[in-house]
Design a protein around this motif. Structure first.
Motif, PDB file in Angstrom:
ATOM      1  N   UNK A 215       0.830  -1.204   0.000  1.00  0.00           N
ATOM      2  CA  UNK A 215       0.000   0.000   0.000  1.00  0.00           C
ATOM      3  C   UNK A 215       0.865   1.254   0.000  1.00  0.00           C
ATOM      4  N   UNK A 216       1.953   1.223   0.768  1.00  0.00           N
ATOM      5  CA  UNK A 216       2.850   2.379   0.849  1.00  0.00           C
ATOM      6  C   UNK A 216       3.496   2.644  -0.502  1.00  0.00           C
ATOM      7  N   UNK A 217       4.004   1.605  -1.148  1.00  0.00           N
ATOM      8  CA  UNK A 217       4.658   1.777  -2.452  1.00  0.00           C
ATOM      9  C   UNK A 217       3.640   2.213  -3.509  1.00  0.00           C
ATOM     10  N   UNK A 218       2.425   1.644  -3.434  1.00  0.00           N
ATOM     11  CA  UNK A 218       1.376   2.035  -4.382  1.00  0.00           C
ATOM     12  C   UNK A 218       1.059   3.517  -4.238  1.00  0.00           C
ATOM     13  N   UNK A 219       1.047   4.012  -2.987  1.00  0.00           N
ATOM     14  CA  UNK A 219       0.816   5.440  -2.742  1.00  0.00           C
ATOM     15  C   UNK A 219       1.961   6.285  -3.292  1.00  0.00           C
ATOM     16  N   UNK A 220       3.197   5.810  -3.111  1.00  0.00           N
ATOM     17  CA  UNK A 220       4.360   6.536  -3.625  1.00  0.00           C
ATOM     18  C   UNK A 220       4.361   6.575  -5.151  1.00  0.00           C
ATOM     19  N   UNK A 221       3.898   5.490  -5.778  1.00  0.00           N
ATOM     20  CA  UNK A 221       3.809   5.450  -7.246  1.00  0.00           C
ATOM     21  C   UNK A 221       2.826   6.510  -7.744  1.00  0.00           C
ATOM     22  N   UNK A 222       1.681   6.608  -7.087  1.00  0.00           N
ATOM     23  CA  UNK A 222       0.685   7.608  -7.478  1.00  0.00           C
ATOM     24  C   UNK A 222       1.237   9.018  -7.305  1.00  0.00           C
ATOM     25  N   UNK A 223       2.002   9.224  -6.222  1.00  0.00           N
ATOM     26  CA  UNK A 223       2.602  10.549  -5.989  1.00  0.00           C
ATOM     27  C   UNK A 223       3.648  10.852  -7.046  1.00  0.00           C
ATOM     28  N   UNK A 224       4.476   9.862  -7.396  1.00  0.00           N
ATOM     29  CA  UNK A 224       5.528  10.066  -8.397  1.00  0.00           C
ATOM     30  C   UNK A 224       4.963  10.395  -9.766  1.00  0.00           C
ATOM     31  N   UNK A 225       3.747   9.898 -10.038  1.00  0.00           N
ATOM     32  CA  UNK A 225       3.113  10.210 -11.321  1.00  0.00           C
ATOM     33  C   UNK A 225       2.812  11.696 -11.453  1.00  0.00           C
ATOM     34  N   UNK A 226       2.612  12.357 -10.307  1.00  0.00           N
ATOM     35  CA  UNK A 226       2.305  13.801 -10.320  1.00  0.00           C
ATOM     36  C   UNK A 226       3.532  14.651 -10.045  1.00  0.00           C
ATOM     37  N   UNK A 227       4.637  14.015  -9.630  1.00  0.00           N
ATOM     38  CA  UNK A 227       5.866  14.738  -9.295  1.00  0.00           C
ATOM     39  C   UNK A 227       7.017  14.158 -10.114  1.00  0.00           C
ATOM     40  N   UNK A 228       7.291  14.681 -11.289  1.00  0.00           N
ATOM     41  CA  UNK A 228       8.331  14.135 -12.173  1.00  0.00           C
ATOM     42  C   UNK A 228       9.708  14.078 -11.541  1.00  0.00           C
ATOM     43  N   UNK A 229       9.964  14.956 -10.564  1.00  0.00           N
ATOM     44  CA  UNK A 229      11.286  14.973  -9.956  1.00  0.00           C
ATOM     45  C   UNK A 229      11.516  13.793  -9.019  1.00  0.00           C
ATOM     46  N   UNK A 230      10.457  13.128  -8.636  1.00  0.00           N
ATOM     47  CA  UNK A 230      10.582  11.983  -7.734  1.00  0.00           C
ATOM     48  C   UNK A 230      10.895  10.708  -8.519  1.00  0.00           C
ATOM     49  N   UNK A 231      11.691   9.869  -7.899  1.00  0.00           N
ATOM     50  CA  UNK A 231      12.016   8.585  -8.518  1.00  0.00           C
ATOM     51  C   UNK A 231      10.808   7.662  -8.444  1.00  0.00           C
ATOM     52  N   UNK A 232      10.501   7.024  -9.567  1.00  0.00           N
ATOM     53  CA  UNK A 232       9.351   6.125  -9.617  1.00  0.00           C
ATOM     54  C   UNK A 232       9.680   4.811  -8.901  1.00  0.00           C
ATOM     55  N   UNK A 233       9.021   4.532  -7.792  1.00  0.00           N
ATOM     56  CA  UNK A 233       9.275   3.265  -7.079  1.00  0.00           C
ATOM     57  C   UNK A 233       8.590   2.098  -7.789  1.00  0.00           C
ATOM     58  N   UNK A 234       8.888   0.875  -7.349  1.00  0.00           N
ATOM     59  CA  UNK A 234       8.253  -0.315  -7.934  1.00  0.00           C
ATOM     60  C   UNK A 234       8.085  -1.381  -6.854  1.00  0.00           C
ATOM     61  N   UNK A 235       7.142  -2.254  -7.098  1.00  0.00           N
ATOM     62  CA  UNK A 235       6.886  -3.337  -6.148  1.00  0.00           C
ATOM     63  C   UNK A 235       7.883  -4.469  -6.361  1.00  0.00           C
ATOM     64  N   UNK A 236       8.379  -5.003  -5.273  1.00  0.00           N
ATOM     65  CA  UNK A 236       9.273  -6.150  -5.346  1.00  0.00           C
ATOM     66  C   UNK A 236       8.468  -7.445  -5.199  1.00  0.00           C
ATOM     67  N   UNK A 237       8.955  -8.473  -5.856  1.00  0.00           N
ATOM     68  CA  UNK A 237       8.304  -9.783  -5.712  1.00  0.00           C
ATOM     69  C   UNK A 237       8.538 -10.312  -4.303  1.00  0.00           C
TER      70      UNK A 237
END
Length: 323
Positions: A215-237
């Motif tokens: 849930x935390x990473x999913x939230x960070x992904x949504x934030x990164x979509x609106x903030x180009x300067x942020x690194x796009x995180x990803x879910x680990x297996x």
């Protein structure tokens, strides 16, 4: 082969009767037209007409019973042929009745299969995975839960160790109901003897941490979509290695939320379809015939559907399959 033999016997009997009737009919005709001429030719030299009359009466008295016997045989043959025809007609009516029973059964059976296919197509995991592919994901999520549970069980052995069947049942229940705010109350009701065990508590806590991290990473992904300067995180297996075995679960959706609402209806309908076949009491539905229809039903299931079906049927929730 038996059916063909019976038909051949019927044809042979009918042919004999027809041949006999034809022979007797021809004989009667010949006697009627030729008999008097033969008698007259044979006894033409009798001295007077009265003697000839007596001879004719004698011939008529002798042949009368023969003709009557021939007529009786022909009458019997006609009635027998009619009897066989009526018998065949009754058999046809019985076959039509059997065909109607089969047709009514199959109409509903194949309708149930159609609904089953719709249930498969309606499977949906968080609008990310849909249709038959969800069963592959179901399996890998269940497998991951099992190995987490087994490793915690073997590390923190309870006073009475669980068998692999009991661990599988518990893993399936976690997979079915998921991890959430109702976890404690749900498992307190269905498996009260496990909720205070260290291995079970540690399993739930690990799965909850992994769920929260997603849930935390999913939230960070949504934030990164609106903030180009942020690194796009990803879910680990998610991965666990234990006792020489490894289970990997690809996190393409939020894990361990429970799938009971999606597969509960699927398995209930599958159970009703199988029960519909098993409950057929008509003599036409022998064990062999029922098994042939069950094979048709089984053919609708993919490999991963059959695996999930096995785990469901051996779990506490699927005990009705074994009865």
């Amino acid at each position: 082969e038996l059916f063909i033999s019976k038909n051949n016997m019927k044809l042979s009997s009918s042919n004999i009767l027809i041949s006999l009737a034809a022979f007797l009919l021809i004989t009667s005709i010949l006697l009627f037209f030729i008999g008097p001429e033969l008698i007259q030719t044979r006894y033409y030299d009798l001295p007077n007409q009265e003697a000839k009359g007596q001879m004719g009466d004698s011939f008529g008295g002798t042949m009368g019973p023969v003709i009557a016997w021939i007529a009786a045989i022909l009458t019997f043959a006609a009635f027998y042929i009619q009897y066989e025809a009526n018998k065949e007609q009754r058999n046809q009516f019985a076959k039509q009745a059997d065909d109607t029973v089969i047709e009514r059964f199959e109409n509903r059976f194949f309708e149930l299969i159609r609904i089953h296919r719709e249930n498969v197509e309606e499977q949906n995991i968080q609008d990310i995975i849909t249709g038959r592919k969800v069963f592959t994901t179901y399996y890998f999520e269940l497998r991951y839960i099992y190995y987490v549970l087994e490793s915690n069980h073997d590390t923190n052995k309870p006073s009475i160790s669980l068998t692999k069947e009991e661990l599988t049942n518990l893993a399936y229940l976690i997979f079915f109901f998921g991890i959430g705010h109702t976890t404690q109350s749900v498992f307190a009701h269905i498996t009260p003897k496990y909720i205070t065990q260290a291995f079970f508590i540690q399993t739930i806590e690990r799965l909850e941490r992994e769920k929260s991290k997603y849930r935390k990473i999913a939230s960070d992904i949504e934030l990164a979509k609106t903030r180009p300067e942020l690194k796009m995180p990803s879910h680990e297996d998610l991965m666990i290695e234990y006792d020489g075995k490894k289970a990997v679960f690809m996190q393409v959706y939020q894990p361990f939320t429970g799938h009971g609402t999606k597969i509960g209806h699927y398995f209930r309908h599958l159970f009703q379809t199988a029960k519909y076949v098993a409950n057929q009491n008509h003599p036409l539905f022998t064990k062999k015939v029922k098994y042939s229809y069950m094979k048709i039903l089984r053919a609708q299931l993919s490999n991963f559907e059959q695996i999930l079906f096995y785990y469901n049927s051996t779990s506490l929730l699927g005990s009705a399959w074994i009865k």
